[in-house]
Design a protein around this motif. Structure first.
Motif, PDB file in Angstrom:
ATOM      1  N   LEU A  36       6.941  47.739 -28.319  1.00  0.00           N
ATOM      2  CA  LEU A  36       7.647  48.718 -29.133  1.00  0.00           C
ATOM      3  C   LEU A  36       9.024  49.079 -28.581  1.00  0.00           C
ATOM      4  N   LYS A  37       9.325  48.628 -27.355  1.00  0.00           N
ATOM      5  CA  LYS A  37      10.614  48.900 -26.705  1.00  0.00           C
ATOM      6  C   LYS A  37      10.846  50.403 -26.516  1.00  0.00           C
ATOM      7  N   SER A  38       9.804  51.090 -26.106  1.00  0.00           N
ATOM      8  CA  SER A  38       9.892  52.530 -25.878  1.00  0.00           C
ATOM      9  C   SER A  38      10.139  52.827 -24.402  1.00  0.00           C
ATOM     10  N   GLU A  39      10.674  54.007 -24.141  1.00  0.00           N
ATOM     11  CA  GLU A  39      10.800  54.484 -22.763  1.00  0.00           C
ATOM     12  C   GLU A  39       9.488  55.139 -22.353  1.00  0.00           C
ATOM     13  N   VAL A  40       9.019  54.827 -21.160  1.00  0.00           N
ATOM     14  CA  VAL A  40       7.801  55.425 -20.625  1.00  0.00           C
ATOM     15  C   VAL A  40       8.166  56.362 -19.479  1.00  0.00           C
ATOM     16  N   VAL A  41       7.812  57.616 -19.617  1.00  0.00           N
ATOM     17  CA  VAL A  41       8.062  58.594 -18.555  1.00  0.00           C
ATOM     18  C   VAL A  41       6.732  58.859 -17.858  1.00  0.00           C
ATOM     19  N   ILE A  42       6.678  58.509 -16.572  1.00  0.00           N
ATOM     20  CA  ILE A  42       5.468  58.679 -15.767  1.00  0.00           C
ATOM     21  C   ILE A  42       5.544  60.056 -15.113  1.00  0.00           C
ATOM     22  N   PHE A  43       4.576  60.906 -15.426  1.00  0.00           N
ATOM     23  CA  PHE A  43       4.690  62.331 -15.120  1.00  0.00           C
ATOM     24  C   PHE A  43       3.476  62.798 -14.318  1.00  0.00           C
ATOM     25  N   HIS A  44       3.748  63.426 -13.175  1.00  0.00           N
ATOM     26  CA  HIS A  44       2.657  63.943 -12.344  1.00  0.00           C
ATOM     27  C   HIS A  44       2.863  65.426 -12.075  1.00  0.00           C
ATOM     28  N   VAL A  45       1.785  66.192 -12.262  1.00  0.00           N
ATOM     29  CA  VAL A  45       1.825  67.629 -11.979  1.00  0.00           C
ATOM     30  C   VAL A  45       1.123  67.877 -10.647  1.00  0.00           C
ATOM     31  N   ILE A  46       1.865  68.451  -9.710  1.00  0.00           N
ATOM     32  CA  ILE A  46       1.322  68.752  -8.391  1.00  0.00           C
ATOM     33  C   ILE A  46       0.631  70.112  -8.440  1.00  0.00           C
ATOM     34  N   ASP A  47      -0.633  70.104  -8.174  1.00  0.00           N
ATOM     35  CA  ASP A  47      -1.416  71.336  -8.135  1.00  0.00           C
ATOM     36  C   ASP A  47      -1.403  71.860  -6.703  1.00  0.00           C
ATOM     37  N   VAL A  48      -0.567  72.842  -6.442  1.00  0.00           N
ATOM     38  CA  VAL A  48      -0.424  73.357  -5.084  1.00  0.00           C
ATOM     39  C   VAL A  48      -1.671  74.154  -4.697  1.00  0.00           C
ATOM     40  N   PRO A  49      -2.349  73.763  -3.636  1.00  0.00           N
ATOM     41  CA  PRO A  49      -3.564  74.479  -3.244  1.00  0.00           C
ATOM     42  C   PRO A  49      -3.251  75.866  -2.694  1.00  0.00           C
ATOM     43  N   ILE A  50      -4.197  76.784  -2.903  1.00  0.00           N
ATOM     44  CA  ILE A  50      -4.079  78.139  -2.359  1.00  0.00           C
ATOM     45  C   ILE A  50      -5.101  78.308  -1.251  1.00  0.00           C
ATOM     46  N   VAL A  51      -4.644  78.714  -0.094  1.00  0.00           N
ATOM     47  CA  VAL A  51      -5.516  78.847   1.078  1.00  0.00           C
ATOM     48  C   VAL A  51      -5.687  80.322   1.394  1.00  0.00           C
ATOM     49  N   SER A  52      -6.918  80.744   1.635  1.00  0.00           N
ATOM     50  CA  SER A  52      -7.168  82.144   1.988  1.00  0.00           C
ATOM     51  C   SER A  52      -7.730  82.219   3.411  1.00  0.00           C
ATOM     52  N   SER A  53      -7.324  83.243   4.118  1.00  0.00           N
ATOM     53  CA  SER A  53      -7.821  83.465   5.472  1.00  0.00           C
ATOM     54  C   SER A  53      -8.005  84.965   5.648  1.00  0.00           C
ATOM     55  N   GLY A  54      -9.271  85.392   5.603  1.00  0.00           N
ATOM     56  CA  GLY A  54      -9.523  86.832   5.677  1.00  0.00           C
ATOM     57  C   GLY A  54      -8.957  87.510   4.455  1.00  0.00           C
ATOM     58  N   GLU A  92       8.759  61.444 -12.807  1.00  0.00           N
ATOM     59  CA  GLU A  92       9.049  62.860 -12.570  1.00  0.00           C
ATOM     60  C   GLU A  92       7.788  63.557 -12.089  1.00  0.00           C
ATOM     61  N   ASN A  93       7.945  64.483 -11.162  1.00  0.00           N
ATOM     62  CA  ASN A  93       6.823  65.333 -10.788  1.00  0.00           C
ATOM     63  C   ASN A  93       7.266  66.792 -10.748  1.00  0.00           C
ATOM     64  N   VAL A  94       6.342  67.670 -11.054  1.00  0.00           N
ATOM     65  CA  VAL A  94       6.605  69.104 -11.046  1.00  0.00           C
ATOM     66  C   VAL A  94       5.403  69.795 -10.424  1.00  0.00           C
ATOM     67  N   THR A  95       5.570  71.051 -10.112  1.00  0.00           N
ATOM     68  CA  THR A  95       4.472  71.843  -9.575  1.00  0.00           C
ATOM     69  C   THR A  95       4.006  72.839 -10.624  1.00  0.00           C
ATOM     70  N   GLY A  96       2.693  72.982 -10.775  1.00  0.00           N
ATOM     71  CA  GLY A  96       2.197  73.943 -11.742  1.00  0.00           C
ATOM     72  C   GLY A  96       0.792  73.618 -12.204  1.00  0.00           C
ATOM     73  N   ILE A  97       0.444  74.145 -13.353  1.00  0.00           N
ATOM     74  CA  ILE A  97      -0.865  73.912 -13.960  1.00  0.00           C
ATOM     75  C   ILE A  97      -0.727  72.722 -14.903  1.00  0.00           C
ATOM     76  N   ALA A  98      -1.569  71.728 -14.729  1.00  0.00           N
ATOM     77  CA  ALA A  98      -1.392  70.436 -15.395  1.00  0.00           C
ATOM     78  C   ALA A  98      -1.209  70.562 -16.906  1.00  0.00           C
ATOM     79  N   ALA A  99      -2.157  71.185 -17.596  1.00  0.00           N
ATOM     80  CA  ALA A  99      -2.096  71.241 -19.061  1.00  0.00           C
ATOM     81  C   ALA A  99      -0.820  71.934 -19.541  1.00  0.00           C
ATOM     82  N   GLN A 100      -0.453  73.024 -18.891  1.00  0.00           N
ATOM     83  CA  GLN A 100       0.737  73.771 -19.298  1.00  0.00           C
ATOM     84  C   GLN A 100       2.004  72.956 -19.089  1.00  0.00           C
ATOM     85  N   GLU A 101       2.093  72.275 -17.955  1.00  0.00           N
ATOM     86  CA  GLU A 101       3.290  71.503 -17.653  1.00  0.00           C
ATOM     87  C   GLU A 101       3.411  70.264 -18.549  1.00  0.00           C
TER      88      GLU A 101
END
Length: 262
Positions: A36-54, A92-101
């Motif tokens: 189809l001669k289309s442009e393909v944008v490969i997109f990854h959403v980085i889910d930043v982990p949250i760490v708790s200590s006390g 392209e990659n971004v940080t956030g919640i996958a579905a929203q991004e």
């Protein structure tokens, strides 16, 4: 009815999470794009982990995560270029919640199609799996194609489109025909009606067939009336018996969509 003849798939968004399933979807997108001669944008959403200590809660520095993600994306991009010479890709990659991004990117980037992997196996109710895919399909402004892990790697030979003879579906069928035109894929329009009302259903089908012939220039379309009270069961049996590669559903059919995704 305004149906443009311009190229239907200029840009394809492919969200990936580096799983086998998502990379299979990417290869599927690449095979379509090469024709189809289309442009393909490969997109990854980085889910930043949250760490708790006390009582302390803090996020991990995502700089290294982004660096690793970019390296993986570049590797995948290079592999695609060697497998599909001349393919037009960007990463392209971004940080956030996958579905929203994914939704945000699809809207702001002017994409014509989103292709993403799913963990579906067999049967209509297995086509769409996972909260991310479900949320994207339900809310995306452009069509979404989910590719199950066991989907064939070749271009589709037969596609089923579940229709309710609604004129609003004509635009969706037009777009589907334009996507599949280079492959001359057989499009099967299937309508499930109550067995005691088949004469009226047949009249509606003939009218709808006329509308399609008037508005859509695509010869390889077949029409099917199936009797049954359970729509999902009837469609699933049709897909299996006739060896369909894709199932397409117009987004306006929300009740049917909700049944498939719950």
């Amino acid at each position: 009815m305004n149906m443009s003849n311009s190229a239907p798939l200029r840009r394809i968004l492919v969200p990936i999470d580096f799983s086998v399933t998502s990379e299979r979807a990417l290869n599927y997108a690449a095979s379509l794009s090469s024709v189809l001669k289309s442009e393909v944008v490969i997109f990854h959403v980085i889910d930043v982990p949250i760490v708790s200590s006390g009582d302390m809660v803090f996020t991990v520095d995502y700089t290294e995560l982004q660096k690793d993600s970019t390296a993986q994306l570049e590797k995948i991009q290079t592999e695609l270029a060697s497998k599909y010479p001349g393919i037009n890709t960007s990463i392209e990659n971004v940080t956030g919640i996958a579905a929203q991004e994914i939704l945000k990117k699809s809207q702001e980037g002017g994409f014509d199609l989103v292709i993403m992997g799913s963990n579906g196996t067999t049967g209509v109710n297995e086509v769409i799996f996972g909260s991310v895919a479900k949320h994207v399909i339900a809310n995306c402004i452009c069509p979404v194609l989910t590719v199950p892990a066991n989907a064939p790697s070749h271009a589709p030979e037969k596609v089923a489109f579940a229709t309710n003879f609604d004129e609003h579906e004509l635009q969706s069928i037009f777009l589907l025909a334009e996507i599949l035109r280079p492959f001359n894929t057989e499009i099967n329009l299937i309508h499930v009606g109550e067995t005691g009302d088949m004469k009226q259903q047949d009249q509606m089908l003939n009218y709808f067939r006329g509308q399609i012939r008037t508005n859509i220039n695509y010869e390889n379309i077949r029409y099917h009336l199936v009797g049954g009270d359970d729509i999902e069961d009837a469609i699933e049996k049709f897909i299996i018996a006739n060896k369909m590669d894709w199932l397409a559903i117009a987004k306006r059919k929300r009740n049917f969509f909700d049944k498939l995704t719950t």
